[in-house]
Design an enzyme around this catalytic site. Sequence first.
Site, short mmCIF file in Angstrom:
data_model
loop_
_atom_site.label_atom_id
_atom_site.label_comp_id
_atom_site.label_asym_id
_atom_site.label_seq_id
_atom_site.Cartn_x
_atom_site.Cartn_y
_atom_site.Cartn_z
N GLN A 9 0.82 -1.21 0.00
CA GLN A 9 0.00 0.00 0.00
C GLN A 9 0.85 1.26 0.00
O GLN A 9 0.49 2.27 -0.61
CB GLN A 9 -0.93 0.00 1.22
CG GLN A 9 -1.98 1.09 1.21
CD GLN A 9 -2.87 1.03 -0.02
OE1 GLN A 9 -3.13 -0.04 -0.55
NE2 GLN A 9 -3.32 2.18 -0.50
N GLU A 10 1.98 1.24 0.69
CA GLU A 10 2.82 2.42 0.82
C GLU A 10 3.51 2.79 -0.49
O GLU A 10 3.48 3.94 -0.92
CB GLU A 10 3.88 2.21 1.90
CG GLU A 10 3.38 2.37 3.32
CD GLU A 10 3.13 3.83 3.69
OE1 GLU A 10 3.49 4.72 2.92
OE2 GLU A 10 2.56 4.05 4.77
N SER A 11 4.18 1.83 -1.11
CA SER A 11 5.07 2.17 -2.23
C SER A 11 4.90 1.29 -3.45
O SER A 11 5.54 1.54 -4.47
CB SER A 11 6.53 2.07 -1.77
OG SER A 11 6.87 0.72 -1.49
N TYR B 284 -6.62 3.51 3.72
CA TYR B 284 -5.31 2.89 3.96
C TYR B 284 -5.44 1.71 4.93
O TYR B 284 -4.93 0.62 4.67
CB TYR B 284 -4.37 3.95 4.52
CG TYR B 284 -2.97 3.47 4.85
CD1 TYR B 284 -1.96 3.53 3.90
CD2 TYR B 284 -2.65 3.00 6.12
CE1 TYR B 284 -0.67 3.11 4.20
CE2 TYR B 284 -1.37 2.58 6.43
CZ TYR B 284 -0.38 2.64 5.47
OH TYR B 284 0.89 2.22 5.77
#
Length: 665
Positions: free
Chosen positions: A514-516, A621
Amino acid sequence: MQVPAILTSFTLALGIVFAGSACSQPKSDPAADSAMLDINQAFKRGDRKRVAALLPQVRGHILEPWAAYWDQRLRLDEMTPLDMQSFSSRFPASYQEDRLRNDWLLLLGQRRDWATFEDEHARYRMVDDREVRCYSLVIEQIKQGADSQPALAEEVRRNWYAQRDADDGCTQAASQLYAAKKLKDLDIWRKARLAVEANRPRMAAKAVEIVSPESLPLLTSLNDSPAKFLTSKVTALSRTRREIIMLAVIKMAISDADAAASVLDSKWSSQLNAEERNWTWGVIGKQAAMRLSLAAPDYFAKVSKDSDLTDDMLAWKARSALRMGRWKDVLNATEAMGDDGRQDATWVYWRARALQALAKSDLDREEPKRLLQSIAGVRGFYEQLALEELGQKITVPPRPTSTTADERDTARANPGLQRSLAAIQLGLRSEGNREWNYTTNLHDRGGMTDRELLAAAELACQREVWDRCINTSDRTKGVMDFDQRFPMPFRDTVVRRSREINLDPAFVYGLIRQESRFVMDARSGVGASGLMQVMPATARWTAKKIGLAGFTADQLNDRDTNITIGTGYLKLVLDDFTGSMALAAAAYNAGPGRPRSWRNGPVLEAAIWAENVPFTETRDYVKKVLSNTTNYAAILTGQPQSLKARLGNIGPLDPNTVEPIKDLP
């Protein structure tokens, strides 16, 4: 000019990308690669002369269409139909051709050059720019005149309401439809209401200017001080004045919902009509719900007709009702939503849960079961929860039939995919991503088939362009390839490091995805870096906590160091929130202070808590990280998994719990 080492490796990699391609490709060379980067920098500076001077150095380069686009884009004001025709002849059916046409259509619309606009619009393939669409609707209205159909006005209204900024195209279309009496006063005022609530005064002013230009000074006054405005001698006798009063109450509610409720109840409610009262109470209820106020359901209860509210207000009515266990209100709110809201998996799930809670017989339980079956699966958070409500667990779906050699060759030979990978490899990631998305979305406007998407995703996976691999595979509808959707790069490092500190590697993978999207050089707008998107200050604090000596912020660009710091911080956050993955994910995204506050109130099942997270980004998120984690756990263990078990319940911190880490950043 000395050529950076990265360009040499790029040249080698480019040959790998195009090996076995069905068509010959322009060869790359380090000097031309370097010139491409120089042209890009000159374009960003607006240096027309430098761009033009460098163009000859990239003739024949695979990314030449980008260089030509940058050159022409800097001369857009001077562009003629002949220039557009020339560009189209050189780079037919390319992203760059359509991007330039999109840019020019916006300029033609601003100039009200409808003849040229209509001619070029007939060749426009991108069709995803709302403002361009609004300009085309202006032309339709001009043609149809008094005979224009309601569907045209509805499309203008939908596009105008969806725009976040006061663009010229949709404002012009709305103004024209209003002048033709195809949009009503209420349509325009509702746009002003939405703009004031979104704290977009310029957009609100554009709307008010259409329906009541003489009221602009009042709008300025209420924006400056809504409380002062509402205590002045202004009255709400006319329709226009009532709307202005509403805007002031809405403006007040943004910062103080309770004060807005008080002033509405004590002075203005009786002067508004039913629709105006309902909308204003809907805004107040929403603002209170976003602050997790216990008063929110009571404010929503003052709404006499839920269909007067937007889906966004109804969503917050449902959320506040979930926190209070008021299932009837959840049901009423979800049933009042428009088609898009009712079909969203979030509200299908909660409508089913409300019906379950209110069921009194086996017959009553048939409809919630049908609703859950309509969304159950492993695609996302609520799909997984629906699956579990039906008594099943989350498992890895069967892998689709492998792509054929012809399918893979077709993907490799696609010029748009080739340019995209070349741009990304050269360091022009934004440009590469945009061209990749365009190519996979367009395909004669119907989008790629599932098989074509799988082949394109496989190409990206092979090149370790993980974000394009994941995003492309995510779009298949009939099949799911979990190897593409949930890849595990750097598996040895991630799993070993996670287990060393007693952290679930599935949670780490779920968060990185999810972050990168596993892009090592990813960098957020606020300065977070690398795979795990760690802020420099947070990284320095974590390094001290975990005993990583000699750490400096530039080491975040190193893959293993980023994983060490990121997992170390995640473990500290998880321990601080007594093992709650939902709270830890929220803290990782929004900082620990906010979820510490958000957990106060009643003890809730974590799905209800997550749905009530006030920040849209953090709410999405948390759900995506936990959904990712559950799928990664199914892959890593080979065993059926439970999202519900990972969620648990969330409530106030137990007073006997050890004091949290006060300086946790």
